[in-house]
Design a protein around this motif. Structure first.
Motif, mmCIF file in Angstrom:
data_model
loop_
_atom_site.group_PDB
_atom_site.id
_atom_site.type_symbol
_atom_site.label_atom_id
_atom_site.label_comp_id
_atom_site.label_asym_id
_atom_site.label_seq_id
_atom_site.Cartn_x
_atom_site.Cartn_y
_atom_site.Cartn_z
ATOM 1 N N ILE A 131 0.269 -5.512 5.965
ATOM 2 C CA ILE A 131 0.375 -4.308 5.013
ATOM 3 C C ILE A 131 1.816 -3.891 4.756
ATOM 4 N N ALA B 120 0.975 -1.185 0.134
ATOM 5 C CA ALA B 120 -0.081 -0.012 0.014
ATOM 6 C C ALA B 120 0.953 1.213 -0.030
ATOM 7 N N ALA C 235 -6.242 0.361 2.879
ATOM 8 C CA ALA C 235 -5.686 -0.856 2.950
ATOM 9 C C ALA C 235 -6.062 -1.546 4.329
#
Length: 580
Positions: free
Chosen positions: A448, A422, A432
């Motif tokens: 992430i 992201a 995200a």
């Protein structure tokens, strides 16, 4: 846009298009939710390509129309224009082989602009096309525009020093993505690239090795703007383009301001779409989207005649939407810009896992995180509804909030561990985080990993990137599946870097369908792209469709005639005028 091919009527081949449950854009505010039937046609009667454009009710001549935008337009060279701001500014000072009549209410007609019609398919095989150039079109110095200046404009787009614009024509003429290795513009400035000829001053001819049935659409882009060779200043042309449109650039202060004033040699009788109502347009750069919107909302002085280019910022949506006095000064419209959770199919090879990802997403919650229905609208298809041939479907019906139980069923006890790349921008981080929550309640474990915002696009275009998932978006260059599905999902295009196919999806049977459909006429292609859209999702689920952007604009009380382009999703100025 939506399905069916209607019979030719009134000199137009109709391609029926629809937007379901979308927001109507009246062009003057007064936005309401409605079922909107949207139609796109390719005009075949020369009368459709003649001027003048129909007068705009209530429009008057005179005054200065201001566009306020945070970041500058990098340059105004038509052959290098590819940004949304550039694409919407270019029609003010440049004309193209074809263009779109667009009423901002869902009705699109592709017409001849410099050409008398949107082109003649000489042998009905899409390999040879001819365009007859109109009489009476002139440059800003009064000399006539002929096929030779249009051909020169296209030829200069082969110059590698003039990169940045679309490359359809170059690749099609050269029959290779490495077009500049097939023809050297610098060594052949007095000649034309292979396949491009001007049999006479009023005829432009394209000859291709393969069928190119979308050519009438492709030549609506600014790359076909004409230019006399003696006015070519190379990389500096963007600072002072040579006008063939209703306005000419009289001031270019990089990063600060662009001023366009009336071109006295523009003939409205040759132009089917543009007007020349304001005396001048001023593009003013610098204010943030919040600052620009607040200035226009305040409606003082020159800002009464201004438009804030950027969509209303999420921080101001509630205020603008809740103020009844502002409603006549807003424009609300769906756009063709589609957003997906892109799955790296090289890394996520299990179809059931990709299907589970589709069931897991809470689109309604995602729209709320983005700022609500004035910012985004959920989608479940690969092509947005603003596409010729669009058909609504949901291959993985999970309701508005997702179906985590169905996702878990498909996973069969697995707990896939996936990395979501992201950008480190605030909006993408919010999205995200929302998606991570959706996926983890459905049985996934999501990590992430942040990517610098200004590097993200380049990084995910690398074939060997290290992420399983990432957020992607696509806005087609014309409203056809031909500029969406093959571009994003033809596996034969995958290379080490610079990939548009960021899902790294490759299926020989789907590739063969791309080849088959691309040989059909645009009218025949529409329903076939819709069928293929659904087939790709049902058989392969290479991405998770998320939402389309919604355009929400605010303008001053004296600014009129602005609507959201049905092709590009940003404000169009062809009807712009000032109110008393």
């Amino acid at each position: 846009m939506r399905p069916r091919v209607a019979a030719a009527a009134g000199g137009a081949i109709a391609l029926l298009v629809a937007l379901g449950a979308c927001t109507k854009n009246t062009g003057e505010g007064a936005s309401v939710d409605t079922e909107r039937q949207q139609t796109g046609v390719i005009a075949t009667d020369p009368k459709d390509s003649m001027g003048p454009a129909p007068a705009v009710d209530g429009a008057q001549a005179g005054g200065t129309f201001t566009v306020i935008r945070e970041t500058p337009i990098s340059h105004l060279d038509p052959q290098r224009t590819y940004s949304f701001a550039g694409l919407m500014a270019a029609p003010l000072f440049a004309r193209f082989l074809t263009t779109w009549k667009d009423d901002g209410k869902g009705n699109l007609v592709l017409v001849g602009d410099l050409a008398e019609t949107p082109g003649s398919n000489v042998n009905d095989d899409c390999k040879v096309w001819e365009f007859k150039i109109k009489d009476g079109v002139k440059f800003e110095d009064g000399r006539p525009v002929t096929a030779k200046e249009i051909a020169y404009g296209i030829a200069r787009s082969f110059d590698p020093d003039l990169s940045g614009g679309p490359t359809y024509l170059q690749e099609w003429l050269a029959d290779t993505p490495q077009y500049d290795t097939r023809w050297d513009f610098k060594a052949n400035r007095s000649a034309l690239p292979p396949g491009l000829t001007t049999p006479d001053d009023r005829t432009l001819r394209f000859e291709f090795a393969k069928p190119r049935c979308d050519l009438p659409f492709a030549v609506s882009l600014p790359a076909t703007a004409p230019l006399p060779p003696d006015k070519d200043t190379g990389v500096n042309l963007g600072n002072a383009p040579f006008s063939s449109g209703p306005y000419k650039v009289t001031r270019y202060q990089a990063g600060v301001e662009i001023v366009m004033e009336r071109n006295e040699h523009w003939d409205p009788d040759t132009d089917p779409v543009r007007h020349q109502y304001p005396d001048r347009f001023v593009w003013s750069f610098g204010p943030t989207p919040d600052a620009a919107a607040n200035r226009v909302i305040a409606d003082n002085g020159a800002d009464q005649s201004a438009l804030s280019w950027n969509y209303v910022p999420a921080s101001l949506v509630a205020r603008v939407a809740g103020d009844a006095a502002l409603r006549p000064r807003t424009v609300l419209s769906p756009t063709p810009s589609a957003n997906q959770l892109v799955i790296n199919n090289q890394r996520v090879t299990d179809l059931k896992v990709r299907q589970a990802l589709n069931y897991a997403v809470d689109r309604e919650g995602l729209v709320k995180v983005l700022g609500g229905q004035n910012i985004a609208a959920p989608m479940t298809t690969l092509m947005p509804s603003a596409t010729i041939g669009y058909q609504a479907y949901d291959a993985y019906p999970a309701g508005p909030n997702g179906d985590p139980e169905k996702a878990r069923e498909l996973l069969g006890g697995q707990t896939p561990e996936l990395v979501l790349g992201a950008a480190d921008s605030s909006v993408e981080q919010q999205v995200a985080t929302q998606l991570k929550g959706n996926l983890e309640r459905a049985g996934f474990k999501i990590t992430i990993r942040n990517i610098p915002d200004d590097a993200k696009l380049e990084e995910i275009k690398k074939k060997d990137n290290p992420w399983d998932l990432y957020l992607g978006s696509w806005a087609a260059d014309w409203p056809s599946g031909a500029s969406i599905l093959p571009v994003l999902y033809d596996g034969r295009s995958i290379k080490a870097e610079g990939n548009s196919n960021q899902a790294y999806f490759n299926d020989p049977a789907i590739n063969a369908e791309f080849d088959r459909i691309l040989t059909l006429s645009p009218a025949e292609q529409g329903p076939e792209w819709a069928k293929l859209d659904e087939r790709i999702m049902k058989e392969h689920a290479p991405v998770v469709p998320l939402y389309v952007d919604v355009a929400y604009l605010v303008h001053g009380s004296k600014a009129g005639g602005v609507f959201v382009s049905s092709v590009f999703g940003y404000p169009s100025f062809v009807n712009a005028h000032l109110k008393p």
